[in-house]
Design a protein around this motif. Structure first.
Motif, mmCIF file in Angstrom:
data_model
loop_
_atom_site.group_PDB
_atom_site.id
_atom_site.type_symbol
_atom_site.label_atom_id
_atom_site.label_comp_id
_atom_site.label_asym_id
_atom_site.label_seq_id
_atom_site.Cartn_x
_atom_site.Cartn_y
_atom_site.Cartn_z
ATOM 1 N N GLU A 227 25.451 -11.213 17.457
ATOM 2 C CA GLU A 227 26.503 -11.749 16.585
ATOM 3 C C GLU A 227 27.879 -11.504 17.208
ATOM 4 O O GLU A 227 28.764 -12.371 17.144
ATOM 5 N N TYR A 228 28.053 -10.344 17.826
ATOM 6 C CA TYR A 228 29.316 -10.050 18.505
ATOM 7 C C TYR A 228 29.495 -10.962 19.718
ATOM 8 O O TYR A 228 30.599 -11.437 19.992
ATOM 9 N N LEU A 229 28.420 -11.236 20.413
ATOM 10 C CA LEU A 229 28.472 -12.110 21.583
ATOM 11 C C LEU A 229 28.948 -13.506 21.182
ATOM 12 O O LEU A 229 29.778 -14.114 21.866
ATOM 13 N N VAL A 230 28.438 -14.018 20.070
ATOM 14 C CA VAL A 230 28.880 -15.314 19.567
ATOM 15 C C VAL A 230 30.361 -15.267 19.192
ATOM 16 O O VAL A 230 31.128 -16.195 19.479
ATOM 17 N N GLU A 231 30.759 -14.173 18.591
ATOM 18 C CA GLU A 231 32.152 -14.020 18.154
ATOM 19 C C GLU A 231 33.121 -14.009 19.327
ATOM 20 O O GLU A 231 34.116 -14.741 19.345
ATOM 21 N N VAL A 232 32.834 -13.167 20.330
ATOM 22 C CA VAL A 232 33.761 -13.039 21.453
ATOM 23 C C VAL A 232 33.765 -14.297 22.315
ATOM 24 O O VAL A 232 34.762 -14.621 22.976
ATOM 25 N N ALA A 233 32.676 -15.055 22.289
ATOM 26 C CA ALA A 233 32.601 -16.298 23.063
ATOM 27 C C ALA A 233 33.530 -17.374 22.501
ATOM 28 O O ALA A 233 33.761 -18.395 23.158
ATOM 29 N N GLN A 234 34.063 -17.149 21.302
ATOM 30 C CA GLN A 234 35.003 -18.105 20.716
ATOM 31 C C GLN A 234 36.411 -17.950 21.276
ATOM 32 O O GLN A 234 37.260 -18.817 21.076
ATOM 33 N N LEU A 235 36.666 -16.847 21.985
ATOM 34 C CA LEU A 235 37.982 -16.663 22.601
ATOM 35 C C LEU A 235 38.216 -17.752 23.640
ATOM 36 O O LEU A 235 37.292 -18.113 24.378
ATOM 37 N N PRO A 236 39.426 -18.258 23.738
ATOM 38 C CA PRO A 236 39.688 -19.378 24.657
ATOM 39 C C PRO A 236 39.484 -19.051 26.134
ATOM 40 O O PRO A 236 39.258 -19.960 26.931
ATOM 41 N N LEU B 30 31.011 -7.502 27.399
ATOM 42 C CA LEU B 30 30.690 -8.184 26.139
ATOM 43 C C LEU B 30 29.759 -7.343 25.264
ATOM 44 O O LEU B 30 29.192 -7.841 24.310
ATOM 45 N N GLN B 31 29.627 -6.067 25.574
ATOM 46 C CA GLN B 31 28.710 -5.201 24.838
ATOM 47 C C GLN B 31 29.395 -4.518 23.654
ATOM 48 O O GLN B 31 30.565 -4.151 23.731
ATOM 49 N N THR B 32 28.636 -4.325 22.573
ATOM 50 C CA THR B 32 29.101 -3.482 21.473
ATOM 51 C C THR B 32 28.936 -2.020 21.890
ATOM 52 O O THR B 32 28.216 -1.716 22.850
ATOM 53 N N GLN B 33 29.562 -1.139 21.163
ATOM 54 C CA GLN B 33 29.453 0.281 21.513
ATOM 55 C C GLN B 33 28.014 0.770 21.384
ATOM 56 O O GLN B 33 27.511 1.476 22.265
ATOM 57 N N GLY B 34 27.343 0.385 20.295
ATOM 58 C CA GLY B 34 25.967 0.831 20.103
ATOM 59 C C GLY B 34 25.029 0.329 21.178
ATOM 60 O O GLY B 34 24.169 1.067 21.676
ATOM 61 N N GLU C 162 22.437 -17.655 18.087
ATOM 62 C CA GLU C 162 22.365 -17.473 16.633
ATOM 63 C C GLU C 162 20.917 -17.514 16.148
ATOM 64 O O GLU C 162 20.544 -16.787 15.221
ATOM 65 N N GLY C 163 20.105 -18.353 16.785
ATOM 66 C CA GLY C 163 18.697 -18.444 16.410
ATOM 67 C C GLY C 163 17.956 -17.144 16.692
ATOM 68 O O GLY C 163 17.156 -16.678 15.868
ATOM 69 N N ILE C 164 18.224 -16.526 17.850
ATOM 70 C CA ILE C 164 17.572 -15.259 18.192
ATOM 71 C C ILE C 164 18.096 -14.141 17.298
ATOM 72 O O ILE C 164 17.334 -13.266 16.861
ATOM 73 N N ALA C 165 19.401 -14.172 16.982
ATOM 74 C CA ALA C 165 19.971 -13.158 16.094
ATOM 75 C C ALA C 165 19.315 -13.227 14.719
ATOM 76 O O ALA C 165 19.059 -12.191 14.083
ATOM 77 N N LYS C 166 19.031 -14.424 14.261
ATOM 78 C CA LYS C 166 18.359 -14.597 12.961
ATOM 79 C C LYS C 166 16.954 -13.993 13.006
ATOM 80 O O LYS C 166 16.505 -13.376 12.029
ATOM 81 N N GLN C 167 16.265 -14.153 14.123
ATOM 82 C CA GLN C 167 14.931 -13.559 14.264
ATOM 83 C C GLN C 167 15.011 -12.031 14.198
ATOM 84 O O GLN C 167 14.159 -11.386 13.576
#
Length: 287
Positions: free
Chosen positions: A191-200, A122-126, A277-282
């Motif tokens: 943000e990517y973690l939230v996105e990929v977690a939407q996969l069924p 679930l990691q981004t490349q960076g 999302e709350g931590i990402a906003k911080q």
């Protein structure tokens, strides 16, 4: 995507069948080793699938076990031949956790608890680059790049639309709070973690600090389950110099029960989404 011939899984299935034949014959590994003039550890490694097995080894073992059905012998010999082929990961040279990659490539379900970092799948490349560089400070840029490439290639199982890996990840809050790279990189990762977690086929839960002590407090582990009913589940525990693979039913059951407690104590899916999302906003406010 899983290959049609996975050498790691072939070795494992072959080892299980050879162990079954030995047990049917009523022989110990030591007795077999004595008959073949080899070490007992070799027999054990062949049976647990951690060592390549030659067709000659299979022939000799079938002779000791008095296997009379030639079709069985031929099938085992073919498995031995398949087990010596190379998986996609071998193109990258010496990968310390290549056994795990082979198992993950063929798994149908993966449950992972990660207390320190976002799970590799679930990691981004960076984020992956920063994690690997930090964990292996003496590695060359080329070695880091190779490991990142392998990690991103592994993620193909999650993104595969035809036969995706069913992934369930429980992540400790510490993994979200630990600033790896920079606040901006962390924001992008969450943000990517939230996105990929939407996969069924992907479920992500966060275990917050205020839950206190929990069954995963001793560290990271993963449970792999396979589509073939003859392949027993495996518990994988990553180490610094060596990894641990647990396949006995008692061990797998114990870790499975621990995982059920972790899932019960963690935030549910919707709470997890809001929490991340709350931590990402911080992080956004800091970058």
């Amino acid at each position: 995507m899983a290959s049609s011939v996975n050498p790691t899984v072939r070795r494992r299935r072959l080892g299980q069948e050879l162990r079954r034949l030995r047990e049917v014959k009523g022989m110990t590994a030591e007795e077999v080793a004595d008959r073949l003039l080899v070490s007992q550890s070799k027999i054990s490694r062949l049976e647990n699938g951690r060592r390549s097995i030659s067709q000659r080894d299979v022939r000799d073992l079938c002779g000791v076990y008095e296997v009379e059905d030639q079709r069985v012998v031929d099938s085992l010999m073919q498995m031995a031949k398949d087990s010596r082929q190379q998986g996609w990961w071998h193109a990258f040279g010496d990968i310390p956790y290549s056994v795990y990659i082979g198992l993950e490539t063929d798994a149908a379900n993966l449950r992972v608890y990660e207390p320190q970092v976002v799970p590799g799948l679930l990691q981004t490349q960076g984020y992956a680059e920063a994690v690997i560089a930090g964990a292996l400070p003496e590695s060359s840029p080329a070695e880091i790049e190779k490991r990142v490439t392998v990690r991103l290639r592994r993620q193909g199982r999650v993104k595969d639309s035809d036969q995706p890996l069913r992934l369930w990840a429980v992540i400790d809050e510490a993994a979200l709070r630990r600033v790896i790279g920079s606040p901006q990189l962390m924001r992008e990762q969450l943000e990517y973690l939230v996105e990929v977690a939407q996969l069924p086929h992907v479920t992500v839960q966060v275990l917050p600090f205020d839950m206190g002590a929990h069954p995963g407090i001793n560290g990271q582990y993963a449970i792999l389950e396979f589509p073939d009913a003859t392949d027993s589940s495996v518990v994988y525990i990553e180490g610094v110099t060596s990894d641990l693979y647990l396949e006995k039913a008692h061990d797998v059951h114990k870790y499975t029960m621990m995982y059920e407690h972790l899932r019960a104590q963690a935030l549910n899916v919707e709470q997890t989404k809001c929490f991340i999302e709350g931590i990402a906003k911080q992080y956004a406010e800091r970058s």
